[in-house]
Design an enzyme around this catalytic site. Structure first.
Site, mmCIF file in Angstrom:
data_model
loop_
_atom_site.group_PDB
_atom_site.id
_atom_site.type_symbol
_atom_site.label_atom_id
_atom_site.label_comp_id
_atom_site.label_asym_id
_atom_site.label_seq_id
_atom_site.Cartn_x
_atom_site.Cartn_y
_atom_site.Cartn_z
ATOM 1 N N GLU A 81 0.867 -1.178 0.000
ATOM 2 C CA GLU A 81 0.000 0.000 0.000
ATOM 3 C C GLU A 81 0.902 1.226 0.000
ATOM 4 O OE1 GLU A 81 -2.754 -0.150 3.270
ATOM 5 O OE2 GLU A 81 -3.066 2.010 3.220
ATOM 6 N N ASP A 115 -4.355 9.523 9.569
ATOM 7 C CA ASP A 115 -2.988 9.177 9.922
ATOM 8 C C ASP A 115 -2.662 9.519 11.371
ATOM 9 O OD1 ASP A 115 -2.852 8.509 7.292
ATOM 10 O OD2 ASP A 115 -1.595 10.196 6.684
#
EC number: 4.2.1.20
Length: 268
Positions: A52, A63
């Site tokens: 990924e 994140d």
């Protein structure tokens, strides 16, 4: 069209081998563009089935601190969307099936169809889109079908039965199943919500279900592999390269990837 094999081939092979797939996340541009491409190759060669490739973004919603730090440094050094496609090609050449994780604004800026065409040409298999909901993905659905790419949407523990049905109905490749609420980051335990959510999602679809957020060790990978089709690891892999010299970081990345690959085979 994207090069073969694709995501369906990966999960078919893993089913034949009686194991889950290992999906490893790394952001392009950290510790440098060339360094991140070396890291992508290392990740693939050490046992990740799917790589990924993350595009750093200035306003991430998913994140955690480890990935944010790497992304901030990558952006400061001038990483560009074109670098994503170089990393995708490197992952493909190293034997993994690459997908991109990107916030949607970055795709829109390039143009949805142009982005899809460039990704397919680089050997990418699809895009994980954490901030795009299926109801607003009409242009992406058209472009992904035109260029042979998979659309990977997310479900979370808070997703209702109706939302899960909508997401799985629009998804191809695999369903990204977030094991916990919150941002990415290694955790001491995976949490019981993950297996419960996988059971709920499995009732609505035959697509492979991959669990992310929190996995950092081989034993945790083995635990998740016992009920999911794929184990997604991000922050723990990125952290192997923080505050280390490049070669030392690659060695640590290789060691952890091998441990996780053993984990998804139930040998942790």
């Amino acid at each position: 069209m994207s090069a073969s094999p694709g995501l369906a081939d990966v999960f078919a092979r893993c089913r034949d081998e009686g194991r889950a797939a290992l999906i490893g996340y790394l952001p392009v541009g950290y510790p440098s563009v060339e360094g991140s491409i070396d890291a992508v190759r290392t990740l693939a060669e050490a046992g990740a089935d799917i790589v990924e490739v993350g595009m750093p973004y200035s306003d991430p919603v998913m994140d955690g601190p480890v990935i944010q730090r790497a992304a901030t440094e990558a952006l400061a050094k001038g990483v560009h969307v074109d670098d994503v496609f170089r990393a995708v090609s490197a992952a493909r050449e190293a034997g993994a099936v690459p997908v991109v994780m990107s916030y949607w604004n970055l795709v829109l800026r390039r143009g949805v169809d142009r982005y899809a065409a460039d990704l397919a040409a680089a050997g990418g298999a699809g895009i994980i889109t954490p901030d795009l909901i299926p109801e607003e993905a009409g242009e992406w659905r058209t472009a992904s079908e035109r260029h042979g790419l998979d659309r990977i949407f997310l479900v979370a523990p808070s997703s209702t039965t109706e939302r899960i049905a909508a997401v799985t109905g629009a998804t191809s490749g695999f369903v990204y199943t977030a094991s916990t609420m919150g941002v990415t980051g290694a955790r001491g335990s995976v949490g019981g919500a993950a297996s419960a959510l996988v059971a709920r999602v499995r009732a609505t679809t035959d697509l492979p279900l991959c669990v992310g957020l929190g996995v950092s060790t081989g034993s945790q990978a083995a635990e998740v592999a016992s009920f999911a089709d794929g184990v997604i690891v991000g922050s723990a892999l990125v952290s192997t390269m923080l505050d280390r010299a490049p070669e030392e970081g690659l060695a640590a990345l290789r060691d952890l990837t091998r441990e996780l690959a053993e984990g998804v085979r139930g040998r942790a």
